[in-house]
Design an enzyme around this catalytic site. Structure first.
Site, PDB file in Angstrom:
ATOM      1  CG  HIS A   1      -1.822  -1.167   1.301  1.00  0.00           C
ATOM      2  ND1 HIS A   1      -2.537  -1.478   2.436  1.00  0.00           N
ATOM      3  CD2 HIS A   1      -2.130  -2.128   0.394  1.00  0.00           C
ATOM      4  CE1 HIS A   1      -3.246  -2.577   2.228  1.00  0.00           C
ATOM      5  NE2 HIS A   1      -2.996  -2.996   0.999  1.00  0.00           N
TER       6      HIS A   1
ATOM      7  CG  HIS B   1      -7.451  -3.379  -1.535  1.00  0.00           C
ATOM      8  ND1 HIS B   1      -6.944  -2.306  -0.825  1.00  0.00           N
ATOM      9  CD2 HIS B   1      -6.660  -4.437  -1.223  1.00  0.00           C
ATOM     10  CE1 HIS B   1      -5.907  -2.705  -0.116  1.00  0.00           C
ATOM     11  NE2 HIS B   1      -5.716  -4.005  -0.335  1.00  0.00           N
TER      12      HIS B   1
ATOM     13  CG  HIS C   1       0.285  -9.598  -2.590  1.00  0.00           C
ATOM     14  ND1 HIS C   1       0.293  -8.282  -2.970  1.00  0.00           N
ATOM     15  CD2 HIS C   1      -0.647  -9.700  -1.608  1.00  0.00           C
ATOM     16  CE1 HIS C   1      -0.587  -7.605  -2.248  1.00  0.00           C
ATOM     17  NE2 HIS C   1      -1.171  -8.446  -1.418  1.00  0.00           N
TER      18      HIS C   1
END
Length: 273
Positions: free
Chosen positions: A74, A230, A257
């Site tokens: 983030h 997101h 990820h």
């Protein structure tokens, strides 16, 4: 650069549940060669490059010489959106603070340093298709004139808001339409994840929580398709591990990820520009 130029953030980490402090120091040149951002923990410099990513699930972890910094995605996405091309991040704790679960609070803190003159960070053009694939999905970068994203989800990974999201990367738009999107989870998975040592710091203040398909957070969702957006935020943070801005189209089915990091490692192993 003096300490006055540093931006401080502090708070609990989402997964370890430990209080951490960080200081972000924007720079006018790369902290290390071929690297936009560098984390420093316990005196160890950890380049924000996919070659230092551990391939963990549920968050992005960087490691060097036995030292780890967790949940960096983030903050990396916020640095990109703030147009801070280079930075050094001092970390006191095992994990980047989760703050409100999105990149919005990071952006608010970073905006005073956004747009400062820095050496040019030459984009890395994608000249041919590069892909990684496994049994649950794929991640691919294709040649394009600018960075764009196209994410799709198979039925078992679809959440409230639809089955796909597509968006060109434009900093002003992403600050408003992507950065506020919070990390999310499902109450039905909570006990399993906690037993794995994850989500020890989760709360309704830093996570969008679903139970039986309904949002538990009193304020509801910030965006109609907040979970999908997101995923855009996570992808942008992981692509920053190329060390240079990428110029291409990122396409992924069931993005995650580890898969995105593997794609970036493949690109770095065979430089294109």
């Amino acid at each position: 650069m003096s300490g006055k130029a540093r931006i401080r953030f502090e708070g609990v980490g989402l997964h370890r549940g430990v209080f951490s402090r960080i200081e972000v120091e924007p720079l006018i040149r790369a902290p290390l060669e071929n690297c936009s951002y560098t984390f420093v923990s316990k005196g160890v410099e950890i380049p924000a490059l996919a070659s230092h990513a551990t391939g963990e699930s549920f968050r992005t972890v960087l490691q060097r010489d036995g030292i780890c910094v967790e949940t960096v995605e983030h903050l990396l996405a916020a640095l990109v959106c703030a147009e801070i091309h280079y930075a050094r991040i001092e970390v006191d704790g095992p994990e980047i603070p989760i703050l409100d679960g999105s990149a919005r609070e990071f952006l608010r803190g970073l905006k005073s340093r956004a747009g400062k003159k820095a050496c040019e960070n030459e984009p890395l053009p994608i000249r041919h298709v590069v892909e990684v694939r496994d049994e649950s999905g794929f991640a691919r970068l294709e040649p394009a004139l600018k960075l764009s994203f196209s994410l799709e989800f198979s039925p078992e990974f679809q959440w409230v808001g639809g089955k796909s999201v597509h968006m060109d990367f434009e900093t002003s738009r992403w600050r408003e339409e992507v950065a506020p999107a919070r990390t999310f989870g499902f109450r039905e998975q909570e006990s399993v994840l906690r037993q794995m040592g994850l989500i020890q710091g989760v709360s309704l203040q830093n996570c969008l929580v679903f139970r039986d398909g309904e949002v538990e957070n009193p304020e509801g969702m910030r965006l109609e398709d907040e979970p999908l957006r997101h995923k855009l935020l996570d992808a942008l943070g992981d692509l920053a591990l190329a060390g240079r801005p990428l110029r291409g189209r990122f396409v992924s089915r069931n993005p995650g990820h580890a898969r995105t990091q593997a794609l970036v490692r493949k690109i770095l192993a065979h430089p294109m520009g």
